[in-house]
Write an enzyme that holds these catalytic residues in place. Structure first.
Site, PDB file in Angstrom:
ATOM      1  N   VAL A  46     -38.936  41.683 -53.848  1.00  0.00           N
ATOM      2  CA  VAL A  46     -40.232  42.095 -53.172  1.00  0.00           C
ATOM      3  C   VAL A  46     -40.001  43.419 -52.371  1.00  0.00           C
ATOM      4  CG1 VAL A  46     -41.802  41.233 -51.305  1.00  0.00           C
ATOM      5  CG2 VAL A  46     -40.751  39.504 -53.016  1.00  0.00           C
ATOM      6  N   CYS A  47     -38.712  43.333 -51.812  1.00  0.00           N
ATOM      7  CA  CYS A  47     -38.518  44.590 -51.018  1.00  0.00           C
ATOM      8  C   CYS A  47     -38.880  45.944 -51.687  1.00  0.00           C
ATOM      9  CB  CYS A  47     -36.946  44.669 -50.616  1.00  0.00           C
ATOM     10  SG  CYS A  47     -36.312  43.463 -49.633  1.00  0.00           S
ATOM     11  N   PRO A  48     -38.769  46.372 -53.087  1.00  0.00           N
ATOM     12  CA  PRO A  48     -39.217  47.507 -53.379  1.00  0.00           C
ATOM     13  C   PRO A  48     -40.587  47.802 -53.553  1.00  0.00           C
ATOM     14  CG  PRO A  48     -38.170  46.182 -55.309  1.00  0.00           C
ATOM     15  CD  PRO A  48     -37.763  45.518 -53.870  1.00  0.00           C
TER      16      PRO A  48
END
Length: 187
Positions: A46-48
């Protein structure tokens, strides 16, 4: 959370920005609007998507006088490696702060106990270094840079127009409210 309207705490860190390692501190935050965008870890899922979403809005944020500091407990070296290996992360031009000591993450109260990872959290800080907005989501729930920008515009408007407040879903140019006894029970 008692962190709203509190001043950010002193910190020092190394960040990766535009191909270089740079030293930053709370002094780099004062005098401008800032976003601290905490995320759990580099090379994840999810972070990118979130970091890329903010990267797509970074030029517009800069025009609004806002600097962005993404923060994880990874090192600045790991940030560079991720930047060099990911098409999504490669477009980031804002600060990617390495907080391997956890000092900044703990200062903001978003360290996951026993894990050494930051929660998925966003802090909007005014030019005086005072926290004006916080967003905290669960591990699997990504944030939306468009909503973040709406929140920035609202906070900037309220700062420039004392005595006015922005209602839900307020967009720049729309009507605001002037809190008074006359409004009580009429909304």
């Amino acid at each position: 959370m008692g962190i709203i309207n509190s001043e950010i705490k002193p910190f020092n860190a190394t960040a990766f920005k535009e191909g270089e390692f740079v030293e930053i501190s709370e002094a780099d935050v004062k005098g401008k609007w800032s976003i601290f965008f905490f995320y759990p870890a580099d090379f994840t899922f999810v972070c990118p998507t979130e970091l890329g979403d903010v990267a797509d809005k970074y030029e517009e944020l800069q025009k609004m006088g806002v600097e962005v500091f993404s923060v994880s407990t990874d090192t600045h070296f790991t940030h560079k490696a991720w930047h060099d290996s990911s098409e999504t992360i490669n477009k980031i031009q804002y600060y990617m702060v390495g907080d391997q000591s956890g000092n900044i993450t703990n200062n903001f109260g978003v360290m996951r106990e026993g894990q050494g990872l930051a929660d998925r959290a966003t802090f909007l800080i005014d030019p005086d270094g005072v926290i004006q907005a916080v967003e905290l989501t669960a591990e699997g729930v990504g944030r939306d840079a468009s909503e973040l920008m709406r929140r920035v515009r609202a906070a900037q408007y309220v700062r420039k127009h004392p005595g006015e407040v922005c209602p839900a879903k307020w967009q720049e140019g729309e009507a605001t409210l002037s809190p008074s006894l006359d409004l009580v029970g009429k909304i």
